[in-house]
Design a protein around this motif. Structure first.
Motif, PDB file in Angstrom:
ATOM      1  N   PRO A 174      -5.272 -33.769  -0.530  1.00  0.00           N
ATOM      2  CA  PRO A 174      -4.626 -32.738  -1.336  1.00  0.00           C
ATOM      3  C   PRO A 174      -5.593 -31.590  -1.633  1.00  0.00           C
ATOM      4  N   LYS A 175      -5.089 -30.384  -1.548  1.00  0.00           N
ATOM      5  CA  LYS A 175      -5.904 -29.232  -1.938  1.00  0.00           C
ATOM      6  C   LYS A 175      -4.997 -28.038  -2.151  1.00  0.00           C
ATOM      7  N   ASP A 176      -5.544 -26.997  -2.755  1.00  0.00           N
ATOM      8  CA  ASP A 176      -4.725 -25.816  -2.997  1.00  0.00           C
ATOM      9  C   ASP A 176      -4.925 -24.804  -1.869  1.00  0.00           C
TER      10      ASP A 176
ATOM     11  N   MET B 173      -2.859 -27.259 -11.989  1.00  0.00           N
ATOM     12  CA  MET B 173      -2.792 -25.803 -11.986  1.00  0.00           C
ATOM     13  C   MET B 173      -1.358 -25.309 -11.824  1.00  0.00           C
ATOM     14  N   TYR B 174      -0.577 -25.922 -10.911  1.00  0.00           N
ATOM     15  CA  TYR B 174       0.778 -25.372 -10.774  1.00  0.00           C
ATOM     16  C   TYR B 174       1.649 -25.732 -11.962  1.00  0.00           C
ATOM     17  N   SER B 175       1.325 -26.827 -12.671  1.00  0.00           N
ATOM     18  CA  SER B 175       2.087 -27.141 -13.876  1.00  0.00           C
ATOM     19  C   SER B 175       1.805 -26.096 -14.953  1.00  0.00           C
ATOM     20  N   ALA B 176       0.548 -25.686 -15.050  1.00  0.00           N
ATOM     21  CA  ALA B 176       0.212 -24.617 -15.992  1.00  0.00           C
ATOM     22  C   ALA B 176       0.947 -23.339 -15.595  1.00  0.00           C
ATOM     23  N   LYS B 177       1.017 -23.132 -14.278  1.00  0.00           N
ATOM     24  CA  LYS B 177       1.732 -21.954 -13.766  1.00  0.00           C
ATOM     25  C   LYS B 177       3.204 -22.019 -14.151  1.00  0.00           C
ATOM     26  N   HIS B 178       3.804 -23.204 -13.934  1.00  0.00           N
ATOM     27  CA  HIS B 178       5.231 -23.359 -14.259  1.00  0.00           C
ATOM     28  C   HIS B 178       5.479 -23.137 -15.744  1.00  0.00           C
TER      29      HIS B 178
ATOM     30  N   ALA C  75       4.903 -37.364   7.155  1.00  0.00           N
ATOM     31  CA  ALA C  75       5.449 -38.700   7.431  1.00  0.00           C
ATOM     32  C   ALA C  75       4.962 -39.264   8.764  1.00  0.00           C
ATOM     33  N   ASN C  76       4.833 -38.379   9.769  1.00  0.00           N
ATOM     34  CA  ASN C  76       4.508 -38.901  11.104  1.00  0.00           C
ATOM     35  C   ASN C  76       3.025 -38.804  11.433  1.00  0.00           C
ATOM     36  N   ILE C  77       2.179 -38.705  10.409  1.00  0.00           N
ATOM     37  CA  ILE C  77       0.763 -38.484  10.688  1.00  0.00           C
ATOM     38  C   ILE C  77       0.133 -39.635  11.472  1.00  0.00           C
TER      39      ILE C  77
ATOM     40  N   THR D  69      11.607 -31.683  -9.125  1.00  0.00           N
ATOM     41  CA  THR D  69      10.184 -31.682  -8.760  1.00  0.00           C
ATOM     42  C   THR D  69       9.624 -30.266  -8.921  1.00  0.00           C
ATOM     43  N   GLY D  70       8.316 -30.183  -8.880  1.00  0.00           N
ATOM     44  CA  GLY D  70       7.649 -28.887  -8.975  1.00  0.00           C
ATOM     45  C   GLY D  70       8.090 -27.951  -7.864  1.00  0.00           C
ATOM     46  N   LEU D  71       8.299 -28.518  -6.681  1.00  0.00           N
ATOM     47  CA  LEU D  71       8.673 -27.683  -5.547  1.00  0.00           C
ATOM     48  C   LEU D  71      10.094 -27.140  -5.728  1.00  0.00           C
TER      49      LEU D  71
ATOM     50  N   ALA E 181      -2.466 -23.396   6.670  1.00  0.00           N
ATOM     51  CA  ALA E 181      -3.691 -23.861   7.327  1.00  0.00           C
ATOM     52  C   ALA E 181      -3.640 -23.545   8.817  1.00  0.00           C
ATOM     53  N   GLY E 182      -2.557 -23.959   9.459  1.00  0.00           N
ATOM     54  CA  GLY E 182      -2.419 -23.765  10.896  1.00  0.00           C
ATOM     55  C   GLY E 182      -2.368 -22.291  11.257  1.00  0.00           C
ATOM     56  N   ILE E 183      -1.645 -21.506  10.447  1.00  0.00           N
ATOM     57  CA  ILE E 183      -1.516 -20.072  10.732  1.00  0.00           C
ATOM     58  C   ILE E 183      -2.875 -19.387  10.658  1.00  0.00           C
TER      59      ILE E 183
ATOM     60  N   ILE F 120      -1.741 -27.911  15.591  1.00  0.00           N
ATOM     61  CA  ILE F 120      -0.566 -28.729  15.291  1.00  0.00           C
ATOM     62  C   ILE F 120      -0.211 -28.542  13.820  1.00  0.00           C
ATOM     63  N   GLY F 121       0.916 -27.908  13.555  1.00  0.00           N
ATOM     64  CA  GLY F 121       1.353 -27.631  12.185  1.00  0.00           C
ATOM     65  C   GLY F 121       1.199 -26.165  11.876  1.00  0.00           C
ATOM     66  N   GLY F 122       2.292 -25.546  11.457  1.00  0.00           N
ATOM     67  CA  GLY F 122       2.267 -24.112  11.206  1.00  0.00           C
ATOM     68  C   GLY F 122       2.400 -23.760   9.740  1.00  0.00           C
TER      69      GLY F 122
ATOM     70  N   ASP G 112       6.730 -19.684  -5.326  1.00  0.00           N
ATOM     71  CA  ASP G 112       7.101 -18.400  -5.915  1.00  0.00           C
ATOM     72  C   ASP G 112       5.854 -17.550  -6.123  1.00  0.00           C
ATOM     73  N   LYS G 113       5.100 -17.886  -7.162  1.00  0.00           N
ATOM     74  CA  LYS G 113       3.839 -17.186  -7.393  1.00  0.00           C
ATOM     75  C   LYS G 113       2.712 -18.183  -7.206  1.00  0.00           C
ATOM     76  N   THR G 114       1.511 -17.705  -6.962  1.00  0.00           N
ATOM     77  CA  THR G 114       0.414 -18.646  -6.761  1.00  0.00           C
ATOM     78  C   THR G 114      -0.655 -18.478  -7.829  1.00  0.00           C
TER      79      THR G 114
ATOM     80  N   LYS H 147       6.932 -28.389  13.827  1.00  0.00           N
ATOM     81  CA  LYS H 147       8.115 -29.221  14.031  1.00  0.00           C
ATOM     82  C   LYS H 147       9.385 -28.594  13.450  1.00  0.00           C
ATOM     83  N   GLU H 148       9.233 -27.723  12.464  1.00  0.00           N
ATOM     84  CA  GLU H 148      10.404 -27.084  11.863  1.00  0.00           C
ATOM     85  C   GLU H 148      10.787 -25.833  12.666  1.00  0.00           C
ATOM     86  N   PRO H 149      11.975 -25.266  12.389  1.00  0.00           N
ATOM     87  CA  PRO H 149      12.402 -24.081  13.143  1.00  0.00           C
ATOM     88  C   PRO H 149      11.587 -22.826  12.825  1.00  0.00           C
TER      89      PRO H 149
HETATM   90  C1  LIG Z   1       4.976 -27.413  -6.405  1.00  0.00           C
HETATM   91  C2  LIG Z   1       3.732 -26.908  -5.759  1.00  0.00           C
HETATM   92  C3  LIG Z   1       3.174 -25.715  -6.160  1.00  0.00           C
HETATM   93  C4  LIG Z   1       1.988 -25.236  -5.599  1.00  0.00           C
HETATM   94  N1  LIG Z   1       1.460 -24.081  -6.063  1.00  0.00           N
HETATM   95  C5  LIG Z   1       0.281 -23.636  -5.569  1.00  0.00           C
HETATM   96  C6  LIG Z   1      -0.318 -22.443  -6.047  1.00  0.00           C
HETATM   97  O1  LIG Z   1       0.247 -21.783  -6.911  1.00  0.00           O
HETATM   98  N2  LIG Z   1      -1.529 -22.043  -5.566  1.00  0.00           N
HETATM   99  C7  LIG Z   1      -2.185 -22.780  -4.622  1.00  0.00           C
HETATM  100  O2  LIG Z   1      -3.270 -22.421  -4.220  1.00  0.00           O
HETATM  101  N3  LIG Z   1      -1.603 -23.919  -4.114  1.00  0.00           N
HETATM  102  C8  LIG Z   1      -0.405 -24.360  -4.562  1.00  0.00           C
HETATM  103  N4  LIG Z   1       0.149 -25.524  -4.043  1.00  0.00           N
HETATM  104  C9  LIG Z   1      -0.533 -26.216  -2.922  1.00  0.00           C
HETATM  105  C10 LIG Z   1      -0.134 -25.593  -1.568  1.00  0.00           C
HETATM  106  O3  LIG Z   1       1.241 -25.832  -1.347  1.00  0.00           O
HETATM  107  C11 LIG Z   1      -0.932 -26.201  -0.427  1.00  0.00           C
HETATM  108  O4  LIG Z   1      -2.299 -26.096  -0.685  1.00  0.00           O
HETATM  109  C12 LIG Z   1      -0.708 -25.526   0.926  1.00  0.00           C
HETATM  110  O5  LIG Z   1       0.642 -25.234   1.124  1.00  0.00           O
HETATM  111  C13 LIG Z   1      -1.192 -26.420   2.036  1.00  0.00           C
HETATM  112  O6  LIG Z   1      -0.954 -25.846   3.290  1.00  0.00           O
HETATM  113  P1  LIG Z   1      -1.016 -26.694   4.639  1.00  0.00           P
HETATM  114  O7  LIG Z   1      -0.890 -25.726   5.754  1.00  0.00           O
HETATM  115  O8  LIG Z   1      -2.181 -27.571   4.617  1.00  0.00           O
HETATM  116  O9  LIG Z   1       0.252 -27.682   4.612  1.00  0.00           O
HETATM  117  P2  LIG Z   1       1.813 -27.414   4.755  1.00  0.00           P
HETATM  118  O10 LIG Z   1       2.206 -26.222   4.039  1.00  0.00           O
HETATM  119  O11 LIG Z   1       2.454 -28.697   4.400  1.00  0.00           O
HETATM  120  O12 LIG Z   1       2.021 -27.126   6.310  1.00  0.00           O
HETATM  121  C14 LIG Z   1       2.044 -28.128   7.277  1.00  0.00           C
HETATM  122  C15 LIG Z   1       2.958 -27.700   8.402  1.00  0.00           C
HETATM  123  O13 LIG Z   1       2.828 -28.620   9.472  1.00  0.00           O
HETATM  124  C16 LIG Z   1       4.115 -28.964   9.952  1.00  0.00           C
HETATM  125  N5  LIG Z   1       3.996 -30.301  10.561  1.00  0.00           N
HETATM  126  C17 LIG Z   1       3.820 -31.501   9.939  1.00  0.00           C
HETATM  127  N6  LIG Z   1       3.739 -32.491  10.843  1.00  0.00           N
HETATM  128  C18 LIG Z   1       3.868 -31.909  12.055  1.00  0.00           C
HETATM  129  C19 LIG Z   1       3.859 -32.401  13.373  1.00  0.00           C
HETATM  130  N7  LIG Z   1       3.695 -33.698  13.620  1.00  0.00           N
HETATM  131  N8  LIG Z   1       4.013 -31.544  14.400  1.00  0.00           N
HETATM  132  C20 LIG Z   1       4.173 -30.221  14.166  1.00  0.00           C
HETATM  133  N9  LIG Z   1       4.194 -29.691  12.941  1.00  0.00           N
HETATM  134  C21 LIG Z   1       4.036 -30.512  11.892  1.00  0.00           C
HETATM  135  C22 LIG Z   1       4.984 -28.906   8.746  1.00  0.00           C
HETATM  136  O14 LIG Z   1       6.343 -28.748   9.102  1.00  0.00           O
HETATM  137  C23 LIG Z   1       4.411 -27.702   8.009  1.00  0.00           C
HETATM  138  O15 LIG Z   1       5.010 -26.521   8.444  1.00  0.00           O
HETATM  139  C24 LIG Z   1       1.337 -25.999  -4.609  1.00  0.00           C
HETATM  140  C25 LIG Z   1       1.891 -27.205  -4.174  1.00  0.00           C
HETATM  141  C26 LIG Z   1       3.077 -27.680  -4.748  1.00  0.00           C
HETATM  142  C27 LIG Z   1       3.626 -28.983  -4.323  1.00  0.00           C
END
Ligand SMILES: Cc1cc2nc3c(=O)[nH]c(=O)nc-3n(C[C@H](O)[C@H](O)[C@H](O)COP(=O)(O)OP(=O)(O)OC[C@H]3O[C@@H](n4cnc5c(N)ncnc54)[C@H](O)[C@@H]3O)c2cc1C
Ligand code: SF4
Ligand code: SF4
Lengths: 282, 659
Positions: free
Chosen positions: B544-546, B408-413, B499-501, B354-356, B151-153, B146-148, B183-185, B171-173
């Motif tokens: 939260p995690k990277d 870390m991403y603020s340092a990156k920015h 939001a819907n967790i 925002t950072g994003l 992590a999910g991929i 659940i979630g692509g 952009d960069k990680t 849930k998204e297209p």
């Molecule tokens: C500004 C910013 C910069 C960052 N820069 C870095 C970086 O440089 N290096 C680094 O290591 N990390 C960085 N991160 C952290 C990084 O974004 C996350 O660690 C990573 O994207 C987490 O992946 P995830 O799959 O857990 O979550 P997500 O990417 O949030 O994926 C979750 C997916 O689940 C889907 N979903 C949610 N709810 C449902 C549901 N109920 N049913 C079906 N699908 C659902 C969502 O649509 C989404 O596609 C940054 C974060 C931010 C905010």
């Protein structure tokens, strides 16, 4: 214009007869006279003639609802003459799944209080659940003193409280009258009646009596409808309501306004699980 | 009559230093039905176990008590040991005299007394132990993710590579989540899209993976190995079987709304492929803004589509499928900072982003083609302020936790700005700089060497004066107020769960903490499991995690899924609840309190006096029950027993303690 006592009595008899005439009702649960003018007793009218023995006066005190549990698998409906308190008792047993609504025909009667001290605290003179209603609904009062007694009692020291209850339970004779009268005590087999389980000792001593009192308080704690039947029927005069009111007060403090036996879907606070339940201690 | 053996462990000196183990053994010998009691240095060791087995034979024991560490540590070890003996593995009780006694006390005499009590209770309880046997249930060898996001991929790819069918519900297209927006990680600065899109394409093309985008989980029934999941597919209004993804429709659509993918910087049409590298690379129609669907006008996409793939009458569809395991990877969102921090303008200044949003701004495929410019007027900012911990580590206004990626991403920015805009200045307001990762501290050092100016303190106010955003804050190291005139401000806003967790967790019967992060079964020893068997977690849904941590966790969750699916059937724990239906009142309160939806009310034939009647009673589904015991505690009649912890056993323990 409000109906007189006599008018209500006649209406009750009329509605009782109508109910029996449908052929769907086996008996009408209400009150009738005894040889004492100030004592009425529960009565089960099964024929049209018996319906004329039904009475309504300030001595009609016993709760009527719980008698419906005497037959848990009835072939016909029970008709119940229900005041506010009886209707809440019915709601209690409905929510506890011990009665089926389709097995009941509820003749609600607006009640302005009986010769029963608890009636002074009554917040529901109007029946909450009924099929027909006798009498004009009256405005309800909020009982400002609902928890006054508990609040005063809470001020005592733990030792004083223990001493108080220990003395009370020294009087208890383990007769289970409170349980038998209580609409929330509706288990098919009460824990206290079970043998060889280790829950409840059979001796009537301070410890076993207290165990019984505490267990009962917790078992009805979040489901008590505050009808006061437990305390009324206790032959030894234990202030049992003080326990259930304490539980209800705590629930009110912790979970917000709370009253049982209402015709809503809300489950008792201790009888449910939601995701919002805090579980940070786990 | 029971013949009980009591084995008291020294645990080296862990127990023996505080508890007089010999005195405990001596006391145990006096307890009823104890046939043998002894001590040993390490009960869990090979010779320790051999000694127990020998004693079972020598003294003809039929049940044992081991006084040692927490049952969480070694109950399983000792159960396994009993498998090779004549004793049923469940005729065993553990008295925890380490964590609950030796480790929490210093007074040897009192600790010994307490340890004796623990053993006394365990002896009382073991006397009522009954042999329990495990049963097996078949396993459906398919997994649902659940979630692509990344992590999910990653989890899906790993599971699919092991040969199992996987479905990703997103849930998204498009799949991709947040990573593909970046952009960069950090810390290696590789291009996020370059490393994540190949994985997205792999997931899309993998023969064992089915992508279900624009989908959500509607209902989950069943239990580990045998989940039945109803998936809701939102109307896409485009037949993806016909569509080739040519994209003509999106170029003709007259509607323009803010683009989610670009975080509101830039627009997208009503019929859209979310971004260039989307998987699947096929459009959907947003019914909230499409002119045809809202006002019955336009209809241009239908006209231009060369394959007649547009279907305005498309509807929500439901499908039900069976899975053996579920992985929750619903990721994170960013908090709505504008509501939390009105003092930062509450969203009224376009150049407070925002950072994003910044990630989209510096991204070559973003709305500005990678030019860092102010959203308000398109000018290049010279002075940029970055505010960290916006909503994180702020008990009053935001969340108490640290969002972990922001330092870390603020340092990156900062590095990106200093690199791309010559002569620019970057001021970073921070509380602490946390860089616990490989290469992270070095990355932060480099950013400072680039010229980023770190100011320790929170920003108290941001307001506009002419063209400038005035940031007022405190430098707590110098102990004085500072004011920075900025052209643009980037807020490192806190992560929060999707939001819907709560809804998802409710359907799966898993729990979330007070911040709504999904709770793992054990923070250290079972970090990717949930309390519900067969449901695993990975990525930022747990906290939260990277990306490195997310991907590592995804692999771990996949490994657990593979271990489960690798079996044809699985053993179930026999320590589950059971209802004495002869006593049951059918009140159904146990149904309400069961967190795992394991109990239902059923109709059974019964007797009432001399009549035959149909009774309503509670019934436990042994596949779903996790043995938590909530029902047993709720049942007023006391007709529910948790096997291995029966009411009778608990009462015996209490009696033993009170004697
Ligand atoms: C500004 C910013 C910069 C960052 N820069 C870095 C970086 O440089 N290096 C680094 O290591 N990390 C960085 N991160 C952290 C990084 O974004 C996350 O660690 C990573 O994207 C987490 O992946 P995830 O799959 O857990 O979550 P997500 O990417 O949030 O994926 C979750 C997916 O689940 C889907 N979903 C949610 N709810 C449902 C549901 N109920 N049913 C079906 N699908 C659902 C969502 O649509 C989404 O596609 C940054 C974060 C931010 C905010
Ligand atoms: S007041 Fe007494 S009798 Fe009435 S519901 Fe409460 S506990 Fe039962
Ligand atoms: S022990 Fe009871 S409450 Fe807990 S999971 Fe099993 S059935 Fe549900």
């Amino acid at each position: 214009m409000a109906l007189s006592e006599k008018d209500i009595e006649l209406k009750i008899r009329e509605e009782a007869k109508k109910a029996l005439a449908t052929g769907e009702v086996s008996c009408v649960i209400g009150w009738t006279t005894t040889r004492f003018p100030d004592k009425m007793k529960p009565f089960f009218a099964e024929t049209e003639a018996e319906c004329d023995e039904l009475v309504w006066n300030k001595y009609c005190i016993n709760g009527t609802a719980k008698y419906a549990l005497d037959d848990r698998y009835p072939s016909k409906k029970f008709a119940i003459i229900a005041r506010g308190c009886d209707s809440r008792a019915i709601n209690r047993m409905l929510k506890d799944k011990q009665l089926l609504r389709e097995n009941l025909y509820i003749i609600g009667v607006v009640c302005d209080g009986k010769e029963n001290p608890i009636c002074e605290e009554c917040q529901h003179k109007n029946p909450l659940t009924y099929d027909v209603l006798i009498g004009e609904p009256v405005p309800e009062q909020i009982d400002e003193k609902r928890f006054a007694e508990v609040e005063a009692f809470e001020k005592l020291s733990p030792d004083e409280k223990y001493e108080y209850w220990a003395k009370q339970y020294d009087k208890c004779i383990h007769c289970y009258a409170c349980r038998n009268a209580c609409p929330a005590c509706n288990c098919v087999e009460c824990y206290a009646d079970q043998y060889r389980t280790g829950w409840q000792g059979k001796a009537s001593d301070r410890i076993q009596n207290q165990v019984y009192g505490l267990t009962r308080a917790f078992h009805v704690g979040d489901r008590c409808i505050e009808c006061g039947e437990c305390e009324r029927v206790c032959p030894m005069g234990l202030p049992i309501m003080r326990q259930t009111r304490k539980m209800l007060k705590d629930i009110n403090d912790l979970f917000g306004d709370y009253e049982c036996g209402m015709p809503d879907d809300a489950m008792p606070v201790l009888g449910g699980y939601t995701l919002a339940d805090p579980d940070e201690f786990m | 009559m029971a013949r009980i053996g009591v084995f008291i462990c020294h645990c080296g000196t862990n127990i023996a230093a505080t508890v007089d183990v010999e005195a405990v053994a001596a006391a145990a010998r006096e307890f009823p039905n104890v046939a043998f009691a002894t001590t040993y240095k390490y009960m869990c060791s090979e010779p320790g176990q051999a000694m127990i087995k020998e004693s079972i034979e020598d003294y003809n024991l039929d049940r044992i008590v081991i006084a040692s560490c927490s049952p969480r540590m070694h109950e399983l070890t000792f159960r396994k040991m009993l498998k090779g003996t004549k004793i049923n593995p469940y005729m065993l009780e553990i008295a925890n005299i380490r964590e609950q006694c030796a480790w929490v006390h210093t007074d040897r005499a009192k600790a010994t007394e307490k340890a004796i009590d623990h053993v006394k209770m365990a002896v009382a309880k073991v006397g009522k132990d009954k042999p329990l046997t495990t049963s097996t249930i078949p396993i459906t060898k398919r997994a649902l993710v659940i979630g692509g996001g990344i992590a999910g991929i990653q989890a899906a790819l790993d599971i699919a590579d092991a040969g199992f069918d996987v479905t990703i519900v997103e849930k998204e297209p498009s799949i991709g989540g947040h990573m593909v927006m970046l952009d960069k990680t950090f810390p290696t600065m590789d291009c996020s899209a370059c490393i994540s899109t190949p994985k997205m394409v792999d997931a899309g093309a993998h023969p064992n993976i089915t992508l279900k985008t624009s989908c959500e989980v509607e209902k989950v029934e069943g239990y580990v190995g045998n989940f039945e999941v109803t998936i809701k597919e939102k109307a896409k209004y485009v037949n993806h079987d016909l569509c080739t993804g040519c994209g003509l429709c999106q170029t003709k659509c007259p509607t323009k709304v803010p683009s989610e993918f670009n975080q509101g910087i830039g627009t997208r049409p009503a019929i859209y492929i979310p971004f260039a590298q989307a998987v699947p690379s096929k459009p959907v129609i947003d019914p909230t803004c499409c002119l045809k669907l809202t006002k019955d006008k336009c209809g241009i996409c239908e006209k231009v589509c060369p394959l007649q793939a547009i279907n305005y009458k498309d509807e929500t569809k439901y499908t039900t499928e069976k899975y053996g395991a579920i992985v929750v990877a619903t990721g994170y969102e960013l908090v709505d900072w504008a509501k939390m921090y009105p003092e930062y303008g509450g969203g009224k200044y376009a150049d407070v982003i925002t950072g994003l949003q910044f990630e989209r701004l510096v991204n070559a495929s973003g709305p500005t083609e990678g030019h860092i410019v102010r959203p308000s007027d398109g000018k290049e900012p010279k002075d940029v302020v970055i505010v960290k911990c916006v909503g994180s580590r702020d008990q009053n206004k935001g969340k108490s936790y640290c969002s972990r990626a922001c330092c870390m991403y603020s340092a990156k920015h900062a590095h990106q700005i200093l690199d791309k805009i010559p002569g620019s200045n970057v001021y970073i307001f921070y509380m602490d700089v946390r860089t616990p990762g490989k290469g992270y501290e070095e990355f932060y050092d480099n950013t400072r060497a680039d010229g980023a100016q770190y100011i320790r303190g929170r920003v108290s106010k941001i307001f506009k004066e002419g063209d400038k955003l005035i940031c007022k804050g405190e430098d707590t190291l110098l102990g004085k107020q500072v004011t920075v005139e900025a052209d643009m401000v980037i807020l490192a806003t806190a992560m929060e769960p999707a939001a819907n967790i709560a809804d998802v967790a409710g359907k799966l019967g898993i729990s979330i903490d007070s911040d709504r992060w999904v709770t793992e079964a054990h923070p250290k020893l079972r970090p990717v499991e949930t309390q519900t068997g067969g449901v695993f977690l990975c990525g930022t849904c747990q906290g939260p995690k990277d990306i490195p941590d997310t991907v590592a966790q995804a692999g771990a969750a996949a490994a657990k899924v593979m271990a489960l699916l690798n079996h044809d059937e699985m053993e179930t724990s026999p320590m589950i609840s059971s209802v004495d239906q002869t006593k049951c009142s059918g009140c159904g309160y146990c149904v309400e309190v069961c967190p795992y939806k394991a109990i239902s009310l059923i109709q059974v034939p019964g007797r009432d006096g001399n009549r035959k009647v149909t009774k309503t009673v509670a019934d436990v589904n042994s596949g779903l029950c996790q043995g938590c015991g909530c029902c047993a505690a709720t049942c007023r009649t006391g007709c529910i027993d948790l096997k291995g912890y029966t009411n009778e056993q608990i009462l015996k323990e209490v009696d033993a303690l009170c004697q």
